[in-house]
Write an enzyme that holds these catalytic residues in place. Structure first.
Site, PDB file in Angstrom:
ATOM      1  N   HIS A  72       0.834  -1.087   0.162  1.00  0.00           N
ATOM      2  CA  HIS A  72       0.127  -0.102  -0.043  1.00  0.00           C
ATOM      3  C   HIS A  72       0.946   1.159   0.136  1.00  0.00           C
ATOM      4  O   HIS A  72       1.806   1.331   0.868  1.00  0.00           O
ATOM      5  CB  HIS A  72      -1.041  -0.122   1.146  1.00  0.00           C
ATOM      6  CG  HIS A  72      -2.098  -0.820   1.059  1.00  0.00           C
ATOM      7  ND1 HIS A  72      -3.377  -0.674   1.953  1.00  0.00           N
ATOM      8  CD2 HIS A  72      -2.564  -1.725   0.176  1.00  0.00           C
ATOM      9  CE1 HIS A  72      -4.124  -1.413   1.570  1.00  0.00           C
ATOM     10  NE2 HIS A  72      -3.649  -2.181   0.491  1.00  0.00           N
ATOM     11  N   TYR A 200      -8.489   5.473   8.839  1.00  0.00           N
ATOM     12  CA  TYR A 200      -8.521   5.609  10.170  1.00  0.00           C
ATOM     13  C   TYR A 200      -9.378   6.657  10.282  1.00  0.00           C
ATOM     14  O   TYR A 200      -9.030   7.935  10.059  1.00  0.00           O
ATOM     15  CB  TYR A 200      -7.287   6.115  10.728  1.00  0.00           C
ATOM     16  CG  TYR A 200      -6.153   4.993  10.761  1.00  0.00           C
ATOM     17  CD1 TYR A 200      -6.065   4.146  11.892  1.00  0.00           C
ATOM     18  CD2 TYR A 200      -5.549   4.555   9.482  1.00  0.00           C
ATOM     19  CE1 TYR A 200      -4.994   3.139  11.980  1.00  0.00           C
ATOM     20  CE2 TYR A 200      -4.433   3.607   9.548  1.00  0.00           C
ATOM     21  CZ  TYR A 200      -4.158   2.935  10.748  1.00  0.00           C
ATOM     22  OH  TYR A 200      -3.229   1.826  10.733  1.00  0.00           O
ATOM     23  N   PRO A 292      -3.246  -0.350  19.178  1.00  0.00           N
ATOM     24  CA  PRO A 292      -2.969  -0.917  17.902  1.00  0.00           C
ATOM     25  C   PRO A 292      -3.110   0.419  16.729  1.00  0.00           C
ATOM     26  O   PRO A 292      -2.847   0.189  15.635  1.00  0.00           O
ATOM     27  CB  PRO A 292      -4.285  -1.875  17.635  1.00  0.00           C
ATOM     28  CG  PRO A 292      -5.218  -1.440  18.633  1.00  0.00           C
ATOM     29  CD  PRO A 292      -4.352  -0.922  19.867  1.00  0.00           C
ATOM     30  N   LYS A 296       1.936  -0.830  15.198  1.00  0.00           N
ATOM     31  CA  LYS A 296       3.266  -0.897  15.343  1.00  0.00           C
ATOM     32  C   LYS A 296       3.744  -2.136  16.115  1.00  0.00           C
ATOM     33  O   LYS A 296       5.045  -2.377  16.290  1.00  0.00           O
ATOM     34  CB  LYS A 296       3.803   0.297  16.280  1.00  0.00           C
ATOM     35  CG  LYS A 296       3.711   1.704  15.521  1.00  0.00           C
ATOM     36  CD  LYS A 296       4.929   1.466  14.587  1.00  0.00           C
ATOM     37  CE  LYS A 296       4.794   2.636  13.287  1.00  0.00           C
ATOM     38  NZ  LYS A 296       4.886   2.210  11.982  1.00  0.00           N
ATOM     39  N   TYR A 384       4.711   6.243  10.222  1.00  0.00           N
ATOM     40  CA  TYR A 384       3.850   4.986   9.710  1.00  0.00           C
ATOM     41  C   TYR A 384       4.663   3.905   9.098  1.00  0.00           C
ATOM     42  O   TYR A 384       4.339   2.849   9.430  1.00  0.00           O
ATOM     43  CB  TYR A 384       2.643   5.333   9.103  1.00  0.00           C
ATOM     44  CG  TYR A 384       1.685   4.464   8.985  1.00  0.00           C
ATOM     45  CD1 TYR A 384       0.521   4.632   9.823  1.00  0.00           C
ATOM     46  CD2 TYR A 384       1.539   3.646   8.077  1.00  0.00           C
ATOM     47  CE1 TYR A 384      -0.558   3.356   9.792  1.00  0.00           C
ATOM     48  CE2 TYR A 384       0.666   2.477   8.054  1.00  0.00           C
ATOM     49  CZ  TYR A 384      -0.624   2.588   8.970  1.00  0.00           C
ATOM     50  OH  TYR A 384      -1.711   1.687   8.882  1.00  0.00           O
TER      51      TYR A 384
HETATM   52  C1  PHB Z   1      -5.391  -4.667  11.031  1.00  0.00           C
HETATM   53  O1  PHB Z   1      -5.686  -4.941   9.845  1.00  0.00           O
HETATM   54  O2  PHB Z   1      -5.850  -5.552  11.887  1.00  0.00           O
HETATM   55  C2  PHB Z   1      -5.019  -3.487  11.327  1.00  0.00           C
HETATM   56  C3  PHB Z   1      -4.402  -2.369  10.734  1.00  0.00           C
HETATM   57  C4  PHB Z   1      -4.185  -1.319  11.047  1.00  0.00           C
HETATM   58  C5  PHB Z   1      -3.877  -1.008  12.516  1.00  0.00           C
HETATM   59  C6  PHB Z   1      -4.453  -1.927  13.508  1.00  0.00           C
HETATM   60  C7  PHB Z   1      -4.948  -3.268  12.933  1.00  0.00           C
HETATM   61  O3  PHB Z   1      -3.572   0.154  12.857  1.00  0.00           O
END
Ligand code: PHB
Ligand code: APR
Length: 389
Positions: A72, A200, A292, A296, A384
């Site tokens: 990505h 997000y 989460p 990280k 990130y």
């Molecule tokens: C996930 O795909 O489970 C996932 C992706 C990004 C995050 C947390 C979890 O920041």
């Protein structure tokens, strides 16, 4: 000695460390409490920093990830209908890989089996001894039988609830913790992703995250109160809540379906220092937990393994212990920066119960600034995709 390095814990940290050491001819034994199916049934995040991708390739476990993972080039951070694109590629020259941690773990088990590594499952009552002597000893019980292994070094890769961290005397440890007053309810569903990149989402109703595993499998989350239980959340309730938290442009494209997994995880930031106690090292979740937001957790475990595998190879092959002596400090420097980033992402995107109007305005202003400032986007992107090792 029975082996060179005893590794406590057969999660991603322990398996990757073992794999990298075995490839250099160093002998390891992995002691894992659970059975393999249990380890492989845990659903965790799915975003790999490019440094993680390169480490997995170096360990000889990158083939399936390269074939089946999805690179990505960016992600979306949104505030109600304001959508901010973070173009990793343009801002940092790097990207991330969408590939589930469960798949990483499976690839590592296969590689370790091919290597013939001893992985003992169903191990109980692990005790780590003689850490200040010429060799360490690990005692445990398996199938009702007491056993003991001597080794040069012990790697504590046994996660947050493991025994390794607690082996360091409490008065020699410093622990830092922040518990957030909410959790994430996550579902897996066999539906097409609502967007080609992750979203997000901040909203007046709380946070939501749209993630994915592949073109036909999504992983979506909503922020929920800590007291909520999975039984409180029917699929219908989840979809209604998720839909109203993502931007309307995305909500229009949302395809819903039955959930095939549903779980709630609390959010916590935690660090225990130091990461070394004589012949014992702490690695991954045994030493630190991140919320989460920013994905990280696994990536930090991999950077710990990066520093530790180099240090152990030098010590065991040439007797050079400089890397061993520097491990705790080197790893912690990077850990604290990832702590800061995941705390900042969490604060920027979640509604805190009982917060005042000022807090909500701060969040909105942070997101408005992100929309307008390339400098702010670059800072987010740099963190990130992963800070350098
Ligand atoms: C996930 O795909 O489970 C996932 C992706 C990004 C995050 C947390 C979890 O920041
Ligand atoms: N004895 C032996 N094994 C143990 C013990 C013990 N006393 N306690 C825990 N374990 C095992 C657990 O069963 C688990 O399989 O240690 C393993 C630790 O694995 P993880 O919790 O996955 O931790 P780690 O390998 O450091 O992985 C890094 O990154 O995305 C995050 O939390 C996520 O698991 C992920 C982590």
């Amino acid at each position: 000695m029975d082996t060179q390095v005893v590794i406590i814990g057969g999660g991603p940290s322990g398996l990757l460390l073992s794999q990298l050491l075995n490839r250099e001819g160093i002998a390891t034994v992995i002691l894992e409490r659970s059975d393999r199916d249990h380890v492989l049934s845990r659903i965790r995040a799915g975003i790999l920093e490019w440094g993680t991708v390169e480490m997995l390739r170096e360990a000889g476990v990158g083939a399936r990830m390269d074939a089946e993972g999805f690179p990505h080039d960016g992600t979306w951070i949104t505030d109600a209908d304001l959508m901010v694109h973070i173009d990793f590629k343009a801002l940092t020259g790097k990207k991330v890989m969408v590939y589930g941690q469960t798949e990483v773990t499976q690839d590592l088990y296969r590689a370790q089996d091919a290597m013939g590594t001893t992985i003992l499952h169903g191990v109980e009552d692990v005790r780590i001894l003689d850490l200040d002597g010429a060799q360490a000893r690990v005692e445990f019980t398996r199938n009702g039988e007491s056993r003991s292994l001597t080794c040069a070094w012990v790697a504590g890769c046994d996660g947050f609830h493991g025994v390794s961290r607690k082996t360091i005397p409490a008065e020699k440890r410093r622990e830092f913790e922040r518990v957030y007053p909410f959790g994430w309810l996550g579902i897996l569903s066999r539906t097409p992703p609502v967007n080609d990149e992750l979203i997000y989402a901040n909203s007046p109703h709380g946070f939501a995250l749209a993630s994915m595993r592949n073109a036909a499998l999504v992983r979506y989350y909503v922020q929920v109160p800590l007291a909520d239980r999975v039984e409180d959340w029917s699929d219908d309730r989840f979809w209604t809540e998720f839909r109203r938290r993502i931007p309307s442009q995305a909500a229009e494209r949302l395809v819903t379906g039955p959930s095939i997994e549903k779980s709630i995880a609390p959010l916590r930031s935690f660090v225990s220092e130091p990461l070394r106690w004589g012949r014992l090292f702490l690695v991954g979740d045994a030493a630190h937990i991140v919320p989460p937001t920013g994905a990280k957790g696994l990536n930090l475990a991999v950077s710990d393994v990066f520093y530790l595998h180099q240090a152990l190879i030098a010590a065991l092959k040439t007797g050079d212990e400089k890397g061993i002596d520097a491990y705790s400090e080197r790893a912690l420097r990077r850990i604290w920066k990832a702590m800061r980033f995941s705390w900042q992402m969490t604060t920027m995107l979640h509604r805190f119960d009982g917060e005042d109007g000022f807090a909500a305005q701060m969040r909105r202003a942070t997101l408005a600034h992100l929309a307008e400032s390339e400098t702010a986007r670059k800072d987010l992107a740099e963190n990130y995709v992963g800070l350098p090792y």
